[in-house]
Design an enzyme around this catalytic site. Structure first.
Site, PDB file in Angstrom:
ATOM      1  N   CYS A  44       0.808  -1.178   0.071  1.00 65.48           N
ATOM      2  CA  CYS A  44      -0.226  -0.038  -0.145  1.00 65.48           C
ATOM      3  C   CYS A  44       0.918   1.129  -0.013  1.00 65.48           C
ATOM      4  O   CYS A  44       1.528   1.641  -0.826  1.00 65.48           O
ATOM      5  CB  CYS A  44      -1.032  -0.102   1.245  1.00 65.48           C
ATOM      6  SG  CYS A  44      -2.223   0.952   1.001  1.00 65.48           S
TER       7      CYS A  44
ATOM      8  N   GLU B  66      -1.102  -7.880   5.707  1.00 66.22           N
ATOM      9  CA  GLU B  66      -0.373  -8.053   7.081  1.00 66.22           C
ATOM     10  C   GLU B  66      -1.644  -7.841   7.975  1.00 66.22           C
ATOM     11  O   GLU B  66      -1.523  -8.062   9.092  1.00 66.22           O
ATOM     12  CB  GLU B  66       0.644  -6.965   7.314  1.00 66.22           C
ATOM     13  CG  GLU B  66       0.081  -5.611   7.522  1.00 66.22           C
ATOM     14  CD  GLU B  66      -0.027  -4.817   6.250  1.00 66.22           C
ATOM     15  OE1 GLU B  66       0.015  -5.550   4.842  1.00 66.22           O
ATOM     16  OE2 GLU B  66      -0.118  -3.732   6.102  1.00 66.22           O
TER      17      GLU B  66
ATOM     18  N   HIS C 178      -3.205  -4.942   1.779  1.00 62.21           N
ATOM     19  CA  HIS C 178      -2.619  -4.962   3.221  1.00 62.21           C
ATOM     20  C   HIS C 178      -2.815  -6.611   3.535  1.00 62.21           C
ATOM     21  O   HIS C 178      -3.370  -6.996   4.419  1.00 62.21           O
ATOM     22  CB  HIS C 178      -3.271  -4.401   4.266  1.00 62.21           C
ATOM     23  CG  HIS C 178      -2.963  -2.766   4.067  1.00 62.21           C
ATOM     24  ND1 HIS C 178      -1.978  -2.224   4.950  1.00 62.21           N
ATOM     25  CD2 HIS C 178      -3.613  -1.951   3.382  1.00 62.21           C
ATOM     26  CE1 HIS C 178      -2.340  -0.932   4.814  1.00 62.21           C
ATOM     27  NE2 HIS C 178      -3.246  -0.762   3.783  1.00 62.21           N
TER      28      HIS C 178
HETATM   29  N1  GLN Z   1      -3.131   6.219   0.048  1.00 62.88           N
HETATM   30  C1  GLN Z   1      -2.212   5.999   1.001  1.00 62.88           C
HETATM   31  C2  GLN Z   1      -1.144   6.858   0.856  1.00 62.88           C
HETATM   32  O1  GLN Z   1      -1.042   7.808   0.229  1.00 62.88           O
HETATM   33  C3  GLN Z   1      -1.808   4.779   1.494  1.00 62.88           C
HETATM   34  C4  GLN Z   1      -2.759   3.998   2.088  1.00 62.88           C
HETATM   35  C5  GLN Z   1      -2.478   2.826   2.855  1.00 62.88           C
HETATM   36  O2  GLN Z   1      -1.234   2.542   3.103  1.00 62.88           O
HETATM   37  N2  GLN Z   1      -3.309   1.920   3.455  1.00 62.88           N
HETATM   38  O3  GLN Z   1       0.183   6.785   1.497  1.00 62.88           O
END
Ligand code: GLN
Length: 272
Positions: free
Chosen positions: A94, A249, A247
């Protein structure tokens, strides 16, 4: 027996959950007698801790915050060296995927520093806001290499990015990308060895995509082209660098962690 130290960048975000799942994955690899390595897992906050690592996870969280804290704690350059110069195995989830992209869309004003390493452009917050978070059962073909059918993977998407474009590999910075508006690109780094250079120039492989994009665009009355039929790209790999939009995790399902540890082990053995 080889000793492998895997770090989890612990500046902000869901780092603790990664450590827990990595330990669970290592225990199941040992139980299945798939791995005989001695695994050590480490929360990484300083360049000295990073130096001890053979591989690294960049967790989900907020990429702007992670890069800000990394810059303030003098971690950005060591992180770029780790990924782009030494080309050690790195996995970003992410926000971590955003940081590993060579180019990112829709960055907040003032910009944000990227680490880079993956020749892709990501669109941040592609799937909307926090309240639009969702879980989707995913078919992940790379987990089924054993040939045995696997239950779908419960993938959690929270303000998740998507890989909106696979970029051609450039030795230096992604020039065309740097000329786009509202786009930030990662600085270029020279790989330290021929092997690292080769690894850098490997093609980006799409490991998973989320179906439904074409259908969604159709309901919004937008035209659909063949490219869009493939769905949203949510997992990619380029040599040693791996990124997922979601994610793993946060699920308790350690299959992707186990798969990645096996990749790490192979890579460490190759580099020895
Ligand atoms: N959109 C988020 C960012 O810009 C990331 C979101 C996440 O890691 N759950 O960092």
């Amino acid at each position: 027996m080889i000793k492998i130290t895997v770090g989890v960048l612990a500046l902000q975000g869901a780092f603790y959950e990664h450590v827990v799942l990595l330990k669970k994955a290592a225990a199941s690899l040992a139980l299945e007698q798939v791995s005989s390595s001695h695994w050590e897992f480490l929360e990484v906050r300083t360049p000295q801790e990073l130096e001890r690592c053979n591989a690294l996870v960049l967790p989900g969280g907020e990429s702007t915050a992670i890069s800000l804290v990394a810059a303030r704690s003098n971690m950005l350059e060591p992180l770029r060296d780790f990924v782009k110069v030494h080309r050690k195995p790195t996995w970003g989830t992410c926000a971590g995927l955003i940081l590993l992209a060579e180019s990112a869309n829709r960055t907040k004003k003032g910009g944000q520093d990227l680490i880079g390493g993956l020749d892709v452009r990501v669109n941040r917050n592609h799937f909307g806001r926090q309240t639009e978070s969702f879980q989707a059962p995913l078919e992940l073909p790379f987990l089924t290499s054993s040939g045995e059918p696997q239950p779908p993977f419960p993938a959690v998407f929270i303000r998740a990015p998507v890989v909106e474009k696979i970029l051609p590999h450039h030795e230096g910075v992604q020039v065309d990308e740097s000329q786009r508006g509202e786009t930030v690109v990662a600085p270029s780094r020279q790989a330290e060895s021929e092997a690292a250079r080769k690894a850098m120039s490997r093609d980006v492989e799409v490991l998973a995509s989320l179906p439904g994009r074409a259908a969604r665009l159709a309901t919004e009355g937008k035209s659909i082209d063949a490219d869009e039929e493939t769905g949203d790209i949510i997992a990619v790999r380029q040599g040693n660098v791996f990124g997922t939009s979601f994610h793993p995790e946060l699920t308790g399902d350690e299959r992707i962690h186990s798969w990645w540890l096996r990749q790490v082990e192979e890579s460490v053995k190759r580099m020895q």
